[in-house]
Write an enzyme that holds these catalytic residues in place. Structure first.
Site, mmCIF file in Angstrom:
data_model
loop_
_atom_site.group_PDB
_atom_site.id
_atom_site.type_symbol
_atom_site.label_atom_id
_atom_site.label_comp_id
_atom_site.label_asym_id
_atom_site.label_seq_id
_atom_site.Cartn_x
_atom_site.Cartn_y
_atom_site.Cartn_z
ATOM 1 N N GLY A 242 -88.379 -67.825 -39.490
ATOM 2 C CA GLY A 242 -86.966 -67.584 -39.233
ATOM 3 C C GLY A 242 -86.709 -66.148 -38.814
ATOM 4 O O GLY A 242 -85.960 -65.879 -37.871
ATOM 5 N N HIS B 36 -89.278 -68.264 -44.208
ATOM 6 C CA HIS B 36 -88.700 -66.931 -44.003
ATOM 7 C C HIS B 36 -89.378 -66.202 -42.857
ATOM 8 O O HIS B 36 -88.710 -65.560 -42.039
ATOM 9 C CB HIS B 36 -88.802 -66.095 -45.281
ATOM 10 C CG HIS B 36 -88.178 -64.738 -45.145
ATOM 11 N ND1 HIS B 36 -86.816 -64.572 -45.020
ATOM 12 C CD2 HIS B 36 -88.718 -63.484 -45.080
ATOM 13 C CE1 HIS B 36 -86.547 -63.279 -44.897
ATOM 14 N NE2 HIS B 36 -87.679 -62.605 -44.925
ATOM 15 N N GLY B 37 -90.696 -66.301 -42.769
ATOM 16 C CA GLY B 37 -91.399 -65.604 -41.701
ATOM 17 C C GLY B 37 -91.010 -66.090 -40.330
ATOM 18 O O GLY B 37 -90.643 -65.301 -39.448
ATOM 19 N N ASP C 104 -89.829 -60.741 -53.695
ATOM 20 C CA ASP C 104 -88.939 -61.541 -52.861
ATOM 21 C C ASP C 104 -89.235 -61.292 -51.387
ATOM 22 O O ASP C 104 -89.285 -60.130 -50.951
ATOM 23 C CB ASP C 104 -87.478 -61.189 -53.149
ATOM 24 C CG ASP C 104 -86.525 -61.947 -52.258
ATOM 25 O OD1 ASP C 104 -86.400 -63.161 -52.434
ATOM 26 O OD2 ASP C 104 -85.938 -61.315 -51.355
ATOM 27 N N HIS D 240 -87.187 -79.477 -48.099
ATOM 28 C CA HIS D 240 -87.669 -78.329 -47.341
ATOM 29 C C HIS D 240 -89.011 -77.844 -47.853
ATOM 30 O O HIS D 240 -89.480 -76.774 -47.484
ATOM 31 C CB HIS D 240 -86.669 -77.174 -47.401
ATOM 32 C CG HIS D 240 -85.346 -77.512 -46.819
ATOM 33 N ND1 HIS D 240 -84.290 -77.965 -47.584
ATOM 34 C CD2 HIS D 240 -84.904 -77.486 -45.542
ATOM 35 C CE1 HIS D 240 -83.257 -78.194 -46.803
ATOM 36 N NE2 HIS D 240 -83.598 -77.913 -45.558
ATOM 37 N N ARG E 18 -82.802 -70.979 -52.731
ATOM 38 C CA ARG E 18 -83.652 -72.130 -52.983
ATOM 39 C C ARG E 18 -84.701 -71.878 -54.040
ATOM 40 O O ARG E 18 -85.254 -72.802 -54.628
ATOM 41 C CB ARG E 18 -84.336 -72.569 -51.682
ATOM 42 C CG ARG E 18 -83.378 -73.189 -50.694
ATOM 43 C CD ARG E 18 -84.089 -73.597 -49.420
ATOM 44 N NE ARG E 18 -83.131 -74.038 -48.418
ATOM 45 C CZ ARG E 18 -83.409 -74.176 -47.143
ATOM 46 N NH1 ARG E 18 -84.611 -73.894 -46.703
ATOM 47 N NH2 ARG E 18 -82.494 -74.596 -46.290
ATOM 48 N N THR F 157 -80.123 -68.581 -44.075
ATOM 49 C CA THR F 157 -79.430 -67.521 -44.798
ATOM 50 C C THR F 157 -79.755 -66.151 -44.233
ATOM 51 O O THR F 157 -78.863 -65.356 -43.939
ATOM 52 C CB THR F 157 -79.816 -67.565 -46.284
ATOM 53 O OG1 THR F 157 -79.561 -68.867 -46.803
ATOM 54 C CG2 THR F 157 -79.015 -66.542 -47.072
ATOM 55 N N SER F 158 -81.046 -65.857 -44.085
ATOM 56 C CA SER F 158 -81.414 -64.517 -43.627
ATOM 57 C C SER F 158 -80.905 -64.256 -42.219
ATOM 58 O O SER F 158 -80.507 -63.133 -41.893
ATOM 59 C CB SER F 158 -82.930 -64.316 -43.697
ATOM 60 O OG SER F 158 -83.611 -65.195 -42.827
#
Length: 582
Positions: A404, A401-402, A556, A217, A543, A444-445
């Site tokens: 997602g 993260h962004g 974070d 990833h 991760r 996850t988020s």
């Protein structure tokens, strides 16, 4: 980088459409992913694999006779949602049950476990085997924390062969678990990879060097060393794997399957150069190689890198490894299939706006509109900050993260709008938004935000006009859901580090008689301070954990996005006259 795309947000879905069109005699599209074109034979355990897109031929390319029955496909580098996994499993399940198998990543674990529970609740037997082959992702004493990379193929092959024998679900799971226990991998990278539509790679490697221990990833390597020759690289890979042999395996005289995997930009001729030394070194150690695989089996877009997997065989696993298979991307031996085989009906998602909207009081309907405004504000904030959130995540994670959060927030806002337009109360608006967020974001988020919104919605319901105390209790229910599912505590460097101060601050201020909007804004400031303070923490989950030193000095991303979401929500509450009564 990706040169061919339309809207980056549609990349994964459009790729699946083209994949199925290209391989329609072997696979069919089902809700949440793909499945074999033929129905699962009666009495045969169904093998369901899956993970994020961006790793072809894992996972869709490994669906077909002799291999998986179905694959749940998440967005790029993001776990499929629990709904996607459930839908794929339902489309291929028989009375014999379902085995779920996937790489051991936090988002996948969270979503596959939720899907497994739902299947079991419906009476479908279900077991799970997680792939943990990457020896650089955790110490040998913590094998259960290791991630899965190209060793997925060995475990999937063993599980699928066992299922083809018509044995029980428990026996299939035992063989798959044994295969995982006897599989070890090491990976290196010479450059990073770039998500579709992104302008920068998730990480870079200095010219003339290689990163040792990268993840598929885009997780950075454990160390960076000068670029070796092909012979020296083969020695690093083989030496590392011979340095950690499974219990009960004597290297001299052992039989092992070998997978030399290219991660995207390293092509076949280069892999063959490496393999020439790999086979030499293994022969010197007394290892007999059985049916090696050299090619691309688990990629990472255009990442330049390779991984080496040793699958230490016993007699039964050797039969599994050599068995025939015929899938879009993996073919061995001869497999007989009948065009007349029945095709199972695909399980389709039920559209949110087609579901019956529960009756709601006028007061709850009014607050439902405020709830929509809050979710819209969160969506707009994520759209604005998506690149920054991805950059923060790429420092020690996978950089998704962004994007997602953007997928989740957009889906949640659309579902909330549909619910409000249909006359829903506040509880239903939150529940519908949460379900859509979890389904479209994956990872996850996505799962945690979805669970949080649903928990808050269930607490508020559709009857009452929530007072400040009710809202505080709903926020605490969301906190409990996130901590219950994710298992994180304050100090683990996750979104919980911002969420707990927010929930506690809101509850305390409301209990002291502070009006809701004012209490919310102050609690959001607490969350922001706590999120920024995570810069000084080392991650203990997710991760980023294997690369904890890289994240020191950087907050974070999950905590930052949570704090910013609560901040814009507070602005909506402060501006909305309907909350002045609370």
């Amino acid at each position: 980088m990706s040169y061919v795309l339309n809207d980056p947000a549609d990349f994964a879905d459009e790729s699946v459409i083209g994949f199925v069109a290209a391989h329609g005699t072997l696979v069919r599209r089902v809700s949440g992913g793909v499945a074999r074109a033929q129905a699962t034979p009666s009495g045969q355990v169904a093998i369901v694999i899956g993970g994020g897109s961006g790793h072809y031929p894992a996972f869709a390319g490994l669906v077909g006779a002799g291999l998986a029955h179905g694959a749940a496909m998440g967005n790029v580098f993001a776990s499929p949602s629990a709904q996607q996994i459930y839908s794929v499993a339902k489309s291929v399940a028989t009375d014999a049950g379902v085995l779920l198998s996937y790489g051991n990543y936090a988002g996948d674990v969270l979503n596959f476990d939720q899907a497994e529970k739902r299947l079991r609740d419906e009476g479908i037997p279900c077991r799970t085997v997680r792939v943990t082959d990457d020896i650089y992702s955790a110490a040998s004493a913590e094998k259960s924390k290791r991630r899965g990379i190209a060793g997925d193929l060995a475990v999937f092959r063993a599980a699928s062969w066992a299922a083809e024998q018509g044995i029980s679900l428990d026996d299939v799971a035992e063989i798959a678990a044994r295969a995982n226990d006897r599989t070890r991998s090491i990976g290196v990278a010479f450059s990073g990879c770039t998500l579709p539509g992104a302008s920068e790679p998730l990480f870079t490697v200095p010219a003339g060097h290689m990163a040792v221990g990268m993840g598929i990833h885009g997780e950075p390597g454990i160390s960076v060393v000068p670029l070796p020759t092909a012979r020296e690289l083969a020695a690093v890979l083989v030496g590392g794997l011979l340095g950690e042999v499974p219990d009960g395996v004597a290297v001299d005289g052992a039989h092992a399957a070998v997978i030399l995997n290219g991660l995207g930009a390293v092509k076949s001729e280069e892999l063959f150069v490496i393999y020439a030394t790999v086979i030499e070194l293994l022969a010197e150690a007394g290892v007999t190689i059985v049916e090696p695989e050299v090619g691309e089996y688990a990629t990472s877009f255009e990442m330049a890198g390779v991984s080496l997997t040793l699958f230490w065989l016993d007699d039964e696993l050797a039969r599994a490894w050599a068995s025939p298979a015929y899938t879009p991307a993996y073919r061995k031996g001869a497999v007989e299939t009948s065009a007349a085989d029945a095709v199972a009906d695909a399980v389709q998602d039920t559209a949110v706006d087609a579901e019956v909207i529960p009756a709601a009081s006028p007061d709850s309907v009014e607050i439902g509109a405020v709830t929509l405004a809050i979710i819209d504000a969160i969506r707009d904030m994520i759209d604005r900050d998506v690149d920054e959130l991805g950059r923060l995540d790429a420092i020690a994670g996978d950089g998704d993260h962004g994007i997602g959060m953007q997928r989740g927030a957009r889906a949640g806002a659309a579902a909330a709008r549909a619910a409000v337009d249909a006359g829903a109360g506040a509880g239903t608006v939150l529940c519908r938004a949460g379900d859509a967020w979890a389904d479209k974001a994956g990872g996850t988020s996505g799962a945690l935000w979805g669970a949080a919104l649903r928990a808050a919605g269930e607490r508020l319901g559709d009857e009452i006009r929530p007072e400040a105390g009710d809202v505080a209790e709903a926020v605490d229910a969301a906190r409990a859901a996130i901590q219950g599912y994710g298992k994180a505590s304050v100090g683990d460097k996750t979104m919980v580090d911002a969420l707990v101060p927010f929930a506690e601050g809101l509850t305390a201020r409301v209990a002291a008689g502070t009006p809701l909007a004012q209490a919310w804004v102050a609690a959001a400031a607490d969350a922001t301070s706590a999120a920024e303070a995570t810069s000084a923490l080392l991650p203990r989950m997710g991760r980023a954990r294997p690369h904890m030193e890289k994240s020191l000095g950087t907050p974070d991303p999950g905590a930052i996005s949570l704090a910013r979401a609560m901040t814009v929500a507070g602005l909506v509450l402060a501006d909305d006259s309907s909350t002045e009564k609370d």
